[in-house]
Design a protein around this motif. Structure first.
Motif: not given
Length: 115
Positions: A28-30, A47-53
């Protein structure tokens, strides 16, 4: 290869794609995926995935890379291929040697100059 269907594009405010979010490979992780198609560290929330990008951005594409023991820079990137060049600039007389790599970038393209 091209961008897999299960990668969701993430863009800047101007619409430029800076990467993707892979919802399947480590569910289930992104997994945020940068513009060269390389996975970043998996996260649990969107939101964490977007922030990393956002942190990775596109600026890293201006850095030096190493390909087949040669110092190269990224000339172009699209969803099907990556073109790298040994030319130092885009000046008319600075021809250099170009290499067309498959997308996503494989292990043969290393970040950082030759050592």
């Amino acid at each position: 290869m091209a961008v897999p269907d299960h990668w969701i594009p993430h863009g800047r405010e101007d619409g430029e794609v800076i990467g993707w979010i892979d919802m399947q490979s480590q569910a289930p992780d992104l997994v945020p995926v940068d513009r060269l198609g390389r996975p970043l560290a998996a996260v649990s929330e969107w939101p964490e995935a977007e922030e990393a990008l956002e942190r990775r951005g596109l600026r890293f594409l201006m850095d030096k890379f190493t390909y087949q023991g040669r110092e190269v820079r990224i000339r172009t990137v699209d969803d099907h291929r990556i073109v790298v060049t040994t030319a130092v600039s885009d000046a008319v007389g600075d021809v250099g040697e170009e290499f067309v790599l498959a997308f996503p970038a494989g292990a043969e393209l290393h970040e950082g100059p030759t050592r």
